[in-house]
Write a protein that holds these residues in place. Structure first.
Motif, short mmCIF file in Angstrom:
data_model
loop_
_atom_site.label_atom_id
_atom_site.label_comp_id
_atom_site.label_asym_id
_atom_site.label_seq_id
_atom_site.Cartn_x
_atom_site.Cartn_y
_atom_site.Cartn_z
N THR A 9 -8.87 -28.24 -29.90
CA THR A 9 -8.57 -28.48 -28.48
C THR A 9 -8.29 -29.96 -28.27
O THR A 9 -8.89 -30.82 -28.93
CB THR A 9 -9.74 -28.06 -27.56
N ILE A 10 -7.38 -30.25 -27.35
CA ILE A 10 -6.98 -31.62 -27.07
C ILE A 10 -7.51 -32.04 -25.71
O ILE A 10 -7.33 -31.31 -24.72
CB ILE A 10 -5.44 -31.75 -27.12
N GLU A 11 -8.21 -33.17 -25.69
CA GLU A 11 -8.76 -33.71 -24.43
C GLU A 11 -8.00 -34.99 -24.14
O GLU A 11 -8.15 -35.99 -24.81
CB GLU A 11 -10.27 -34.00 -24.68
N GLU A 12 -7.12 -34.91 -23.12
CA GLU A 12 -6.23 -36.04 -22.86
C GLU A 12 -6.84 -37.07 -21.93
O GLU A 12 -7.46 -36.71 -20.94
CB GLU A 12 -4.92 -35.54 -22.23
N GLY A 13 -6.68 -38.33 -22.27
CA GLY A 13 -7.08 -39.42 -21.40
C GLY A 13 -5.92 -40.37 -21.26
O GLY A 13 -4.92 -40.24 -21.97
N PRO A 14 -6.02 -41.35 -20.33
CA PRO A 14 -4.89 -42.25 -20.10
C PRO A 14 -4.53 -43.09 -21.33
O PRO A 14 -3.35 -43.37 -21.55
CB PRO A 14 -5.36 -43.14 -18.94
N GLU A 15 -5.53 -43.49 -22.10
CA GLU A 15 -5.23 -44.34 -23.27
C GLU A 15 -5.64 -43.70 -24.58
O GLU A 15 -5.12 -44.05 -25.63
CB GLU A 15 -5.94 -45.69 -23.12
N VAL A 16 -6.59 -42.77 -24.49
CA VAL A 16 -7.14 -42.18 -25.72
C VAL A 16 -7.07 -40.66 -25.62
O VAL A 16 -7.33 -40.08 -24.57
CB VAL A 16 -8.62 -42.61 -25.91
N ILE A 17 -6.70 -40.05 -26.73
CA ILE A 17 -6.72 -38.58 -26.81
C ILE A 17 -7.79 -38.18 -27.82
O ILE A 17 -7.89 -38.78 -28.90
CB ILE A 17 -5.36 -38.02 -27.26
N VAL A 18 -8.60 -37.20 -27.45
CA VAL A 18 -9.61 -36.70 -28.39
C VAL A 18 -9.18 -35.32 -28.87
O VAL A 18 -8.88 -34.44 -28.06
CB VAL A 18 -11.01 -36.62 -27.73
N LEU A 19 -9.15 -35.15 -30.18
CA LEU A 19 -8.87 -33.83 -30.75
C LEU A 19 -10.17 -33.27 -31.30
O LEU A 19 -10.75 -33.84 -32.23
CB LEU A 19 -7.82 -33.94 -31.88
N HIS A 20 -10.64 -32.17 -30.72
CA HIS A 20 -11.86 -31.53 -31.20
C HIS A 20 -11.46 -30.47 -32.24
O HIS A 20 -10.66 -29.59 -31.95
CB HIS A 20 -12.62 -30.85 -30.05
N VAL A 21 -12.02 -30.61 -33.43
CA VAL A 21 -11.70 -29.70 -34.54
C VAL A 21 -12.92 -28.83 -34.81
O VAL A 21 -13.91 -29.30 -35.39
CB VAL A 21 -11.31 -30.50 -35.80
N ARG A 22 -12.87 -27.59 -34.37
CA ARG A 22 -14.04 -26.72 -34.51
C ARG A 22 -13.75 -25.64 -35.54
O ARG A 22 -12.80 -24.86 -35.37
CB ARG A 22 -14.39 -26.06 -33.17
N PRO A 31 -2.28 -25.53 -41.06
CA PRO A 31 -1.12 -25.61 -40.16
C PRO A 31 -1.50 -25.71 -38.68
O PRO A 31 -0.77 -26.32 -37.89
CB PRO A 31 -0.36 -24.31 -40.45
N ILE A 32 -2.65 -25.13 -38.31
CA ILE A 32 -3.12 -25.25 -36.90
C ILE A 32 -3.46 -26.71 -36.62
O ILE A 32 -3.10 -27.27 -35.58
CB ILE A 32 -4.36 -24.35 -36.68
N LEU A 33 -4.15 -27.35 -37.56
CA LEU A 33 -4.49 -28.77 -37.41
C LEU A 33 -3.22 -29.60 -37.34
O LEU A 33 -3.07 -30.48 -36.48
CB LEU A 33 -5.36 -29.22 -38.59
N ARG A 34 -2.27 -29.29 -38.24
CA ARG A 34 -1.02 -30.07 -38.28
C ARG A 34 -0.28 -30.00 -36.95
O ARG A 34 0.19 -31.02 -36.44
CB ARG A 34 -0.12 -29.54 -39.41
N SER A 35 -0.18 -28.81 -36.36
CA SER A 35 0.59 -28.70 -35.11
C SER A 35 -0.09 -29.49 -33.99
O SER A 35 0.59 -30.09 -33.16
CB SER A 35 0.80 -27.23 -34.73
N HIS A 36 -1.42 -29.52 -33.97
CA HIS A 36 -2.11 -30.32 -32.95
C HIS A 36 -1.92 -31.82 -33.21
O HIS A 36 -1.72 -32.60 -32.28
CB HIS A 36 -3.59 -29.96 -32.90
N ILE A 48 -8.77 -40.03 -31.30
CA ILE A 48 -10.09 -39.79 -31.87
C ILE A 48 -10.13 -38.34 -32.36
O ILE A 48 -9.87 -37.43 -31.57
CB ILE A 48 -11.22 -40.00 -30.82
N VAL A 49 -10.41 -38.15 -33.63
CA VAL A 49 -10.56 -36.80 -34.16
C VAL A 49 -12.06 -36.50 -34.23
O VAL A 49 -12.79 -37.14 -34.98
CB VAL A 49 -9.90 -36.65 -35.55
N ASP A 50 -12.51 -35.55 -33.42
CA ASP A 50 -13.93 -35.20 -33.36
C ASP A 50 -14.23 -34.12 -34.41
O ASP A 50 -13.78 -32.98 -34.28
CB ASP A 50 -14.26 -34.70 -31.95
N LEU A 51 -14.98 -34.53 -35.45
CA LEU A 51 -15.29 -33.60 -36.55
C LEU A 51 -16.73 -33.10 -36.49
O LEU A 51 -17.24 -32.55 -37.47
CB LEU A 51 -15.04 -34.30 -37.90
N SER A 52 -17.38 -33.28 -35.33
CA SER A 52 -18.81 -32.92 -35.26
C SER A 52 -19.03 -31.42 -35.42
O SER A 52 -20.10 -30.99 -35.83
CB SER A 52 -19.40 -33.39 -33.93
#
Lengths: 127, 137
Positions: A9-22, A31-36, A48-52
């Motif tokens: 899931t992508i969490e958009e901000g004005p300067e930073v985008i967070v990609l949550h990888v669950r 390929p799902i990761l690549r398209s995101h 920021i790629v969130d790998l938690s």
């Protein structure tokens, strides 16, 4: 019903985008990761790629992070990752991915890191 | 107690997570730590990726995995029946350049396991086998 192995899931901000990888990043799901990641590059912001909540990650995903770093750096954007598991952290160190993609503990820490790097990039005389 | 199990399946990436989890479950049942189990999982995942990409040119082919536990060490032997992995199959001891020829995956296998080698031909005949060993206790 099949449970998806990887949910990004992508969490958009004005300067930073967070990609949550669950879930799991492997040959089948990379390929799902690549398209995101491609969408993040197009946005041209700090990433920021969130790998938690990433329970598995192998070389299938590493090469897409390397490509993303390359494409983002051409746009003077940084790629950082937060909260990888000990095994993922060791994998990234072994392939030297941690040299181009800093690993931080939390998204807050990552935001501060990006803010500091951003202000350095914008210093006068830096081009 | 020592034991031996053989898994037979095909190199469909959609089932790779099941194969990985099965092997990790066996290692955890014999007392390995979660982190060591995670390293075994990645090593097995790289061996499965290699078989799909290099041995079978990104197609589905038969694969057998022999799991052998000797009371302390788990040996995972991944056999394919495809073409050779490289001309001189070896496990690199230092990080190879990212050429897309599977060298970095083999490097990771060597780092995450206590022993790793590529056998060509494999013990079951033509094709390649990756043999990897991890001490569980």
């Amino acid at each position: 019903m099949a449970v998806p192995l990887l949910h990004c899931t992508i969490e958009e901000g004005p300067e930073v985008i967070v990609l949550h990888v669950r879930g799991e990043v492997d040959l089948a799901t990379a390929p799902i990761l690549r398209s995101h990641l491609q969408r993040l590059v197009e946005a041209g912001r700090q990433v920021i790629v969130d790998l938690s909540e990433t329970s598995y990650f192998d070389m299938s995903g590493v090469r897409f992070l390397e490509q993303t770093h390359q494409l983002l750096s051409e746009r003077r954007c940084l790629l950082v990752a937060v909260s990888p598991s000990p095994v993922v952290r060791r994998l990234f160190a072994l392939v030297e991915l941690d040299r181009i993609m800093p690993l931080l503990q939390t998204t807050e820490e990552a935001r501060e890191f990006l803010q500091r790097s951003n202000s350095r990039l914008r210093e006068p005389g830096d081009g | 107690m020592a034991w031996q199990v053989t898994l037979e399946f095909v190199t469909d990436p959609a089932v790779f997570h099941v194969i990985r989890k099965t092997i990790v479950a066996a290692a955890l049942a014999e007392g390995t730590s979660a982190d060591a189990g995670g390293e075994i999982e990645v090593a097995v995942g790289e061996a499965l990726s290699n078989a799909f990409i290099h041995a079978y040119d990104r197609s589905v082919g038969p694969l057998e995995i022999d799991l052998t536990f000797d009371g302390a060490r788990l040996t995972v032997l991944v056999h394919d029946h495809g073409k050779a992995l490289t001309d001189r199959p070896t496990v690199p001891s230092t990080l190879p350049a990212p050429t897309g020829r599977g060298g970095r995956g083999l490097f990771i296998i060597g780092q995450f396991m206590d022993e790793a080698e590529v056998l060509h031909p494999g013990p079951r005949g033509p094709g390649t086998a990756i043999r990897m060993v991890k001490r569980l206790r």
